[in-house]
Write a protein that holds these residues in place. Structure first.
Motif, mmCIF file in Angstrom:
data_model
loop_
_atom_site.group_PDB
_atom_site.id
_atom_site.type_symbol
_atom_site.label_atom_id
_atom_site.label_comp_id
_atom_site.label_asym_id
_atom_site.label_seq_id
_atom_site.Cartn_x
_atom_site.Cartn_y
_atom_site.Cartn_z
ATOM 1 N N LYS A 212 -3.322 6.728 -7.358
ATOM 2 C CA LYS A 212 -3.463 7.667 -6.235
ATOM 3 C C LYS A 212 -3.461 9.109 -6.732
ATOM 4 O O LYS A 212 -4.267 9.926 -6.287
ATOM 5 C CB LYS A 212 -2.329 7.466 -5.232
ATOM 6 N N LEU A 213 -2.535 9.410 -7.635
ATOM 7 C CA LEU A 213 -2.453 10.771 -8.174
ATOM 8 C C LEU A 213 -3.734 11.114 -8.931
ATOM 9 O O LEU A 213 -4.247 12.224 -8.848
ATOM 10 C CB LEU A 213 -1.247 10.919 -9.110
ATOM 11 N N LYS B 40 -6.586 10.218 -8.259
ATOM 12 C CA LYS B 40 -7.667 10.540 -7.312
ATOM 13 C C LYS B 40 -7.449 11.910 -6.668
ATOM 14 O O LYS B 40 -8.164 12.286 -5.741
ATOM 15 C CB LYS B 40 -7.740 9.472 -6.217
ATOM 16 N N GLY B 41 -6.409 12.609 -7.106
ATOM 17 C CA GLY B 41 -6.206 13.973 -6.630
ATOM 18 C C GLY B 41 -5.191 14.122 -5.523
ATOM 19 O O GLY B 41 -4.970 15.199 -4.994
ATOM 20 N N LYS B 42 -4.541 13.037 -5.124
ATOM 21 C CA LYS B 42 -3.539 13.125 -4.064
ATOM 22 C C LYS B 42 -2.223 13.671 -4.639
ATOM 23 O O LYS B 42 -1.775 13.195 -5.665
ATOM 24 C CB LYS B 42 -3.291 11.711 -3.525
ATOM 25 N N PRO B 43 -1.622 14.685 -3.993
ATOM 26 C CA PRO B 43 -0.322 15.139 -4.505
ATOM 27 C C PRO B 43 0.770 14.106 -4.236
ATOM 28 O O PRO B 43 0.677 13.350 -3.262
ATOM 29 C CB PRO B 43 -0.053 16.424 -3.722
ATOM 30 N N ASP C 108 2.289 13.603 -0.867
ATOM 31 C CA ASP C 108 1.466 13.020 0.193
ATOM 32 C C ASP C 108 1.396 11.504 0.129
ATOM 33 O O ASP C 108 0.669 10.875 0.894
ATOM 34 C CB ASP C 108 0.029 13.571 0.116
ATOM 35 N N ILE C 109 2.136 10.917 -0.796
ATOM 36 C CA ILE C 109 2.134 9.454 -0.862
ATOM 37 C C ILE C 109 3.307 8.953 -0.027
ATOM 38 O O ILE C 109 4.467 9.120 -0.391
ATOM 39 C CB ILE C 109 2.241 8.956 -2.317
ATOM 40 N N TYR C 110 2.983 8.400 1.128
ATOM 41 C CA TYR C 110 4.033 8.015 2.059
ATOM 42 C C TYR C 110 4.379 6.532 2.005
ATOM 43 O O TYR C 110 5.250 6.070 2.690
ATOM 44 C CB TYR C 110 3.615 8.364 3.500
ATOM 45 N N ARG D 12 2.286 11.187 11.354
ATOM 46 C CA ARG D 12 1.997 10.066 10.458
ATOM 47 C C ARG D 12 1.676 8.807 11.246
ATOM 48 O O ARG D 12 1.598 7.730 10.678
ATOM 49 C CB ARG D 12 3.185 9.792 9.512
#
Ligand code: MN
Length: 384
Positions: free
Chosen positions: A307-308, A310-313, A316-318, A350
């Motif tokens: 996930k990271l 792919k550019g997700k901070p 933001d991973i819930y 969310r």
């Protein structure tokens, strides 16, 4: 400032007063991760009263009696237990005096491979074969002798694993990786051969830190490209995700330890948090007579890494901890959601209603994120 990593390390290890073998292991980590990451992780380890090696790598000194106790939890058949014990006695004799590179007695390796297999409730021949899996390759044991002593089923499994271990899997392209996966599957007439091979690799990956960096990277790459896709197809997710995490640890140590530090919890602790929430949510639904089924999981380091990447901070991973709740009707989905929201505070913005507005793939469920036990974020999906 410290002159060298070695000097810093001597300082730290003196302060920690850890055993010599662990010191060597930790020194291997330091060589791989940068000093600041090391210090951050170490601070956390100290807070948790763990050594670095314990945190990443559980060293399991298991005995045959402990192994049999684990087996008995799902199979109490006396004949089966006797077979496992005999296989152990034989392997112990054959590996007597042999050491692993780590300095451990060799027999600890087959014992641990068998221990991994108890987690997927492996049958007795599979357990016996796991204990014997390196005897043909590493001692004067032969397939014929094993067949005579333990029967043809066990002998075929041991022979199968021995054959697989002779192949040096290396892949330089996706096409060749796919081809080698085919060879791996094709060579194994009995699916249990692959399962033992996966457990064998898992234990080798868990103890990979004694190898040279070059060998670590090679093994990790091979594991990720050839073995984890096979584990995935067989549906052995437990082994698959640990293999992925360990591969990442050797291929991208900085990224791996960064995530470990951010998670601030061991995988077992995350799994425990999920199962505690499963119990609580389940009794909540029971109290209100809603028939249901719940599944839970904690996200692996490898999938967080993806996930990271792919550019997700990270923030933001819930869904690091997640529950999937299945009920019988649409109406019950909303009732279950209401109950969950009334007990656990939802995280604003969310909530998604894929029942009223299904996704294009017709996927229908309610998604929410709540503050669970101890305020830990938990993603909950409710569907039929
Ligand atoms: Mn082995």
């Amino acid at each position: 400032m410290y002159k060298s990593q070695e000097e810093l390390f001597n300082l730290l290890s003196g302060a920690f007063n850890v055993k010599l073998r662990l010191i060597n292991k930790e020194y291997n980590y330091i060589k791989k991760i940068d000093i600041w990451n090391y210090l951050k992780i170490n601070k956390w380890c100290k807070a948790k009263n763990l050594t670095l090696s314990e945190m990443v790598n559980d060293i399991i000194n298991i005995t045959i009696d402990e192994l049999i106790e684990k087996f008995k939890k799902y199979n109490n058949n006396e004949k089966d237990i006797e077979l496992i014990r005999r296989a152990y006695d034989y392997a112990e004799k054959k590996h007597f005096g042999q050491k692993r590179i780590s300095g451990d007695d060799y027999i600890l390796h087959p014992l641990n491979v068998a221990l991994i297999l108890t987690e997927i409730s492996a049958d007795a021949p599979c357990m016996a074969a796991a204990l014997l899996h390196d005897t043909i390759e590493d001692s004067d044991a032969t397939k014929e002798e094993i067949e005579k002593l333990f029967g043809s089923e066990v002998a075929l499994l041991v022979d199968g694993v021995t054959k697989l271990n002779k192949i040096n899997f290396t892949s330089d392209s996706e096409a060749s990786a796919a081809y080698q996966r085919k060879i791996l599957v094709g060579l194994s007439e009995d699916v249990r051969v692959i399962i033992i091979k996966l457990a064998d690799r898992l234990h080798n990956m868990r103890t990979l830190d004694v190898m040279s960096e070059e060998k670590q990277k090679k093994k990790a790459k091979e594991t990720l490209e050839i073995l984890t896709p096979v584990a995935h197809r067989l549906g052995i997710y437990k082994i698959k995700s640990e293999l992925e995490d360990l591969s990442l640890r050797y291929l991208k140590p900085d990224a791996y330890f960064d995530i470990v530090e951010k998670l601030n919890q061991k995988k077992v602790e995350r799994d425990a948090a999920v199962s505690k929430m499963m119990d609580e949510v389940s009794s909540l639904l029971k109290e209100h007579n809603i028939p249901h089924e719940i599944k839970g999981r904690s996200k692996s380091i490898y999938s967080i890494y993806n996930k990271l990447a792919k550019g997700k901070p990270f923030s933001d991973i819930y869904d690091i901890l997640a529950l999937r709740v299945f009920v019988d009707t649409e109406q019950e989905c909303y009732i279950a959601l209401g109950l969950i929201h009334s007990k656990y505070k939802p995280v604003p913005k969310r909530f998604k209603d894929y029942i009223a507005m299904p996704k294009t793939n017709l996927y229908q469920s309610l998604h929410t994120t709540v503050f669970g036990i101890d305020g830990e974020l938990l993603c909950v999906m409710i569907g039929i």
